[in-house]
Design a protein around this motif. Structure first.
Motif, PDB file in Angstrom:
ATOM      1  N   SER A  34      10.984 -46.182 -37.005  1.00 13.80           N
ATOM      2  CA  SER A  34      10.675 -45.080 -37.823  1.00 13.80           C
ATOM      3  C   SER A  34       9.966 -45.524 -39.145  1.00 13.80           C
ATOM      4  CB  SER A  34      11.705 -44.009 -37.993  1.00 13.80           C
ATOM      5  OG  SER A  34      11.074 -42.941 -38.776  1.00 13.80           O
ATOM      6  N   ARG A  35      10.591 -46.553 -39.909  1.00 13.40           N
ATOM      7  CA  ARG A  35      10.008 -46.936 -40.972  1.00 13.40           C
ATOM      8  C   ARG A  35       8.541 -47.720 -40.976  1.00 13.40           C
ATOM      9  NH1 ARG A  35      13.112 -51.813 -44.115  1.00 13.40           N
ATOM     10  NH2 ARG A  35      14.697 -50.322 -43.244  1.00 13.40           N
ATOM     11  N   VAL A  36       8.414 -48.439 -39.843  1.00 14.76           N
ATOM     12  CA  VAL A  36       7.064 -49.012 -39.565  1.00 14.76           C
ATOM     13  C   VAL A  36       6.106 -48.317 -39.055  1.00 14.76           C
ATOM     14  CG1 VAL A  36       6.092 -51.370 -38.673  1.00 14.76           C
ATOM     15  CG2 VAL A  36       8.254 -51.363 -39.546  1.00 14.76           C
ATOM     16  N   ALA A 102       0.314 -49.994 -36.414  1.00 16.53           N
ATOM     17  CA  ALA A 102       1.128 -49.437 -37.311  1.00 16.53           C
ATOM     18  C   ALA A 102       0.147 -48.857 -38.628  1.00 16.53           C
ATOM     19  CB  ALA A 102       2.112 -50.175 -37.815  1.00 16.53           C
ATOM     20  N   VAL A 103      -0.831 -49.581 -39.173  1.00 13.52           N
ATOM     21  CA  VAL A 103      -1.442 -49.210 -40.062  1.00 13.52           C
ATOM     22  C   VAL A 103      -2.363 -48.074 -39.789  1.00 13.52           C
ATOM     23  CG1 VAL A 103      -3.512 -49.806 -41.401  1.00 13.52           C
ATOM     24  CG2 VAL A 103      -1.701 -51.644 -41.290  1.00 13.52           C
ATOM     25  N   TYR A 104      -2.750 -48.052 -38.627  1.00  9.99           N
ATOM     26  CA  TYR A 104      -3.776 -46.865 -37.964  1.00  9.99           C
ATOM     27  C   TYR A 104      -2.937 -45.543 -37.808  1.00  9.99           C
ATOM     28  CZ  TYR A 104      -6.398 -43.964 -34.652  1.00  9.99           C
ATOM     29  OH  TYR A 104      -7.031 -43.269 -33.900  1.00  9.99           O
ATOM     30  N   ARG A 105      -1.769 -45.586 -37.481  1.00  6.15           N
ATOM     31  CA  ARG A 105      -1.007 -44.533 -37.403  1.00  6.15           C
ATOM     32  C   ARG A 105      -0.702 -43.954 -38.950  1.00  6.15           C
ATOM     33  NH1 ARG A 105       3.299 -45.964 -32.488  1.00  6.15           N
ATOM     34  NH2 ARG A 105       1.727 -45.793 -30.815  1.00  6.15           N
ATOM     35  N   CYS A 106      -0.344 -44.916 -39.846  1.00  7.95           N
ATOM     36  CA  CYS A 106      -0.144 -44.409 -41.001  1.00  7.95           C
ATOM     37  C   CYS A 106      -1.223 -43.679 -41.762  1.00  7.95           C
ATOM     38  CB  CYS A 106       0.398 -45.889 -41.906  1.00  7.95           C
ATOM     39  SG  CYS A 106       0.884 -45.348 -43.686  1.00  7.95           S
ATOM     40  N   LEU A 107      -2.425 -44.595 -41.500  1.00 13.27           N
ATOM     41  CA  LEU A 107      -4.058 -44.018 -42.303  1.00 13.27           C
ATOM     42  C   LEU A 107      -4.354 -42.735 -41.754  1.00 13.27           C
ATOM     43  CD1 LEU A 107      -6.300 -44.816 -43.936  1.00 13.27           C
ATOM     44  CD2 LEU A 107      -7.263 -46.151 -42.167  1.00 13.27           C
ATOM     45  N   LYS A 108      -4.020 -42.341 -40.463  1.00 15.21           N
ATOM     46  CA  LYS A 108      -4.643 -41.349 -39.891  1.00 15.21           C
ATOM     47  C   LYS A 108      -4.401 -39.883 -40.567  1.00 15.21           C
ATOM     48  CE  LYS A 108      -5.288 -39.755 -35.777  1.00 15.21           C
ATOM     49  NZ  LYS A 108      -5.383 -39.510 -34.267  1.00 15.21           N
ATOM     50  N   PRO A 197       6.909 -49.014 -46.387  1.00 11.38           N
ATOM     51  CA  PRO A 197       6.007 -47.891 -46.418  1.00 11.38           C
ATOM     52  C   PRO A 197       5.296 -47.539 -47.660  1.00 11.38           C
ATOM     53  CG  PRO A 197       8.163 -47.387 -45.484  1.00 11.38           C
ATOM     54  CD  PRO A 197       8.287 -48.941 -45.762  1.00 11.38           C
ATOM     55  N   GLU A 198       6.154 -47.839 -49.040  1.00 10.24           N
ATOM     56  CA  GLU A 198       5.446 -47.586 -50.075  1.00 10.24           C
ATOM     57  C   GLU A 198       4.326 -48.412 -50.382  1.00 10.24           C
ATOM     58  OE1 GLU A 198       8.268 -47.809 -53.321  1.00 10.24           O
ATOM     59  OE2 GLU A 198       9.576 -45.972 -52.503  1.00 10.24           O
ATOM     60  N   ALA A 203      -1.694 -49.243 -50.587  1.00  9.63           N
ATOM     61  CA  ALA A 203      -3.041 -49.848 -50.351  1.00  9.63           C
ATOM     62  C   ALA A 203      -3.944 -49.116 -49.754  1.00  9.63           C
ATOM     63  CB  ALA A 203      -2.601 -51.130 -49.422  1.00  9.63           C
ATOM     64  N   LEU A 204      -3.443 -48.231 -48.672  1.00  8.63           N
ATOM     65  CA  LEU A 204      -4.342 -47.291 -47.829  1.00  8.63           C
ATOM     66  C   LEU A 204      -4.986 -46.301 -49.005  1.00  8.63           C
ATOM     67  CD1 LEU A 204      -2.487 -47.036 -44.516  1.00  8.63           C
ATOM     68  CD2 LEU A 204      -4.194 -48.364 -45.161  1.00  8.63           C
ATOM     69  N   ARG A 205      -4.033 -45.719 -49.739  1.00  8.83           N
ATOM     70  CA  ARG A 205      -4.413 -44.718 -50.744  1.00  8.83           C
ATOM     71  C   ARG A 205      -5.565 -45.382 -51.723  1.00  8.83           C
ATOM     72  NH1 ARG A 205      -2.775 -39.914 -51.769  1.00  8.83           N
ATOM     73  NH2 ARG A 205      -1.014 -40.260 -50.319  1.00  8.83           N
TER      74      ARG A 205
END
Length: 220
Positions: A34-36, A102-108, A197-198, A203-205
């Protein structure tokens, strides 16, 4: 017909409410995933702390792939949303690694309505490699600005090559990153950042804020 005296697990099922793996380990795996944002594999557990490392030693490093597969199956039985094997396809895209997925799922969910996300876009005007492409590119319809994001899945932020695979890929990774012009330097997301996560969100922000005119339209 020769009698078969081997143990048949279907004939003698496990007692109700029990299993081969402690529930605390299954719950820990689910928490880490869940964290990743993906079903974490053994190589990702390295960057998730001491408890994750112990989980890796117990199930990923011991007994070959069979023990790990059985553990993942047990996780799936308790947490059906976590597949036995995480596929690298989503939304019609095929990703190169679990880190990239994982980055894709965080970014969307971070994208504002005015921001477009491209997956594996071609890098134009690259002097070193004509066929170079980025991992991700975010572009703003309002400002006309764009920013690329590179997921460095083989290295942590120290960029030290520990394994033979890292040593072989280090020069290739550097050449890839130097494909970008000085005016369009990409945002880098290293493998240890994906596990935090932080850090990955920050980085994405940064990438999203850089393409917005006033930096106020990035989704919360």
């Amino acid at each position: 017909m020769t009698a078969d005296y081997r143990f048949d697990p279907l004939q003698f099922p496990m007692p109700a409410g029990t299993g081969l793996f402690p529930r605390r380990d299954i719950d820990l795996y689910a928490e880490l995933s869940s964290r990743v944002g993906v079903g974490v594999h053994g190589f990702i557990l390295v960057d998730l702390g001491r408890k994750a490392w112990n989980l890796r030693k117990k199930y990923w490093q011991s007994g070959g792939g069979g023990t790990w597969a059985a553990f993942r199956e047990a996780v799936h039985q308790c947490y059906p949303h976590l597949p036995v094997e995480e596929k690298l396809e989503q939304d019609g895209h095929e990703f190169d690694s679990l880190y990239e997925l994982a980055v894709y799922r965080c970014l969307k969910p971070m994208l504002a309505s005015t921001v477009k996300l491209d997956v594996h876009p071609h890098l134009r005007g690259c002097a070193f490699q004509e066929e170079a492409s980025a991992d991700f590119k975010v572009s703003s319809a309002q400002s006309g600005k764009s920013c690329c994001i590179e997921v460095v899945g083989l290295f942590d932020q120290t960029f030290i090559a520990y394994s033979s695979a890292q040593k072989e890929r280090k020069d290739k990774t550097l050449r890839r990153l130097h494909c970008y012009s000085a005016n369009h330097r990409p945002i880098l997301v290293f493998k240890d950042m994906v596990c935090d996560p932080e850090q990955v969100s920050a980085a994405l922000r940064q990438a999203l804020v850089s393409v917005e005119e006033d930096g106020l339209r990035v989704a919360a």
